[in-house]
Design an enzyme around this catalytic site. Structure first.
Site, PDB file in Angstrom:
ATOM      1  N   HIS A 139       0.831  -1.200   0.000  1.00 49.55           N
ATOM      2  CA  HIS A 139       0.000   0.000   0.000  1.00 49.55           C
ATOM      3  C   HIS A 139       0.867   1.252   0.000  1.00 49.55           C
ATOM      4  O   HIS A 139       1.790   1.363   0.791  1.00 49.55           O
ATOM      5  CB  HIS A 139      -0.925  -0.024   1.221  1.00 49.55           C
TER       6      HIS A 139
ATOM      7  N   TYR B 273       6.563  14.316 -22.181  1.00 52.35           N
ATOM      8  CA  TYR B 273       5.933  14.313 -20.850  1.00 52.35           C
ATOM      9  C   TYR B 273       4.919  13.193 -20.650  1.00 52.35           C
ATOM     10  O   TYR B 273       4.107  13.250 -19.720  1.00 52.35           O
ATOM     11  CB  TYR B 273       5.289  15.670 -20.534  1.00 52.35           C
ATOM     12  N   ALA B 274       4.948  12.171 -21.479  1.00 47.84           N
ATOM     13  CA  ALA B 274       4.035  11.034 -21.320  1.00 47.84           C
ATOM     14  C   ALA B 274       4.580  10.128 -20.220  1.00 47.84           C
ATOM     15  O   ALA B 274       5.185   9.092 -20.472  1.00 47.84           O
ATOM     16  CB  ALA B 274       3.868  10.281 -22.637  1.00 47.84           C
ATOM     17  N   ASN B 275       4.380  10.584 -18.994  1.00 48.59           N
ATOM     18  CA  ASN B 275       4.889   9.905 -17.812  1.00 48.59           C
ATOM     19  C   ASN B 275       3.825   9.963 -16.727  1.00 48.59           C
ATOM     20  O   ASN B 275       3.106  10.954 -16.609  1.00 48.59           O
ATOM     21  CB  ASN B 275       6.148  10.603 -17.280  1.00 48.59           C
TER      22      ASN B 275
ATOM     23  N   HIS C 275       7.741  19.159 -13.904  1.00 48.46           N
ATOM     24  CA  HIS C 275       8.474  18.028 -14.487  1.00 48.46           C
ATOM     25  C   HIS C 275       9.736  17.723 -13.675  1.00 48.46           C
ATOM     26  O   HIS C 275      10.081  16.551 -13.481  1.00 48.46           O
ATOM     27  CB  HIS C 275       8.830  18.321 -15.945  1.00 48.46           C
TER      28      HIS C 275
ATOM     29  N   ASP D  97       7.871   7.630 -20.738  1.00 45.29           N
ATOM     30  CA  ASP D  97       8.210   7.655 -22.157  1.00 45.29           C
ATOM     31  C   ASP D  97       9.655   7.194 -22.337  1.00 45.29           C
ATOM     32  O   ASP D  97      10.351   6.891 -21.363  1.00 45.29           O
ATOM     33  CB  ASP D  97       7.959   9.040 -22.754  1.00 45.29           C
TER      34      ASP D  97
END
Length: 139
Positions: free
Chosen positions: A20, A128-130, A106, A28
């Site tokens: 948990h 920024y595809a994170n 970022h 990316d």
């Protein structure tokens, strides 16, 4: 052979050993991954596998309770950002749960990956595809 969607052995082990609030990043192809954090590198070539395809499999395999995104994601890559939000909304509806969504810079996102149990690298080439997923419980 595993009959579920997730076939990657390292990702299966990771899901089975998460506790948990543990955090896992899916990134990316360009995000720097801290040396001390487990790297699960799925990238084959540009765009393969995609960020969204990897997120879908992760959400089908692991219970989450929170999401961390870079503020820049929505501005620079709005289509991919919206696609991610659609997947998160679908997961909330499927589980009957509401997930917290936190936006950070970022730079702060990159620092936060130092605390991740693992970073799963995709072949995605969208800036920024994170995402960082905070692990929830199934009960």
């Amino acid at each position: 052979m595993n009959k579920h969607a997730l076939l990657n052995a390292d990702m299966n082990y990771l899901v089975a050993t998460l506790g948990h609030t543990d955090e896992v990043a899916i990134c990316d192809a360009g995000l720097p991954i801290p040396a001390a954090v487990q790297r699960i590198d799925l990238a084959l070539t540009h765009g393969v596998p995609s960020f969204i395809a990897t997120v879908k499999i992760w959400l089908a395999s692991s219970q989450i309770e929170g999401v961390v995104l870079a503020q820049e994601f929505a501005d620079v890559s709005p289509e991919c950002h919206q696609a991610l939000l659609v997947e998160i909304e679908a997961e909330q509806l499927a589980t009957g749960r509401t997930f917290s969504i936190e936006y950070v810079s970022h730079e702060a996102f990159k620092q936060r990956t130092h605390n991740s149990r693992a970073v799963i690298r995709t072949g995605e080439c969208t800036p920024y595809a994170n995402v960082i997923f905070k692990t929830g419980v199934v009960f």
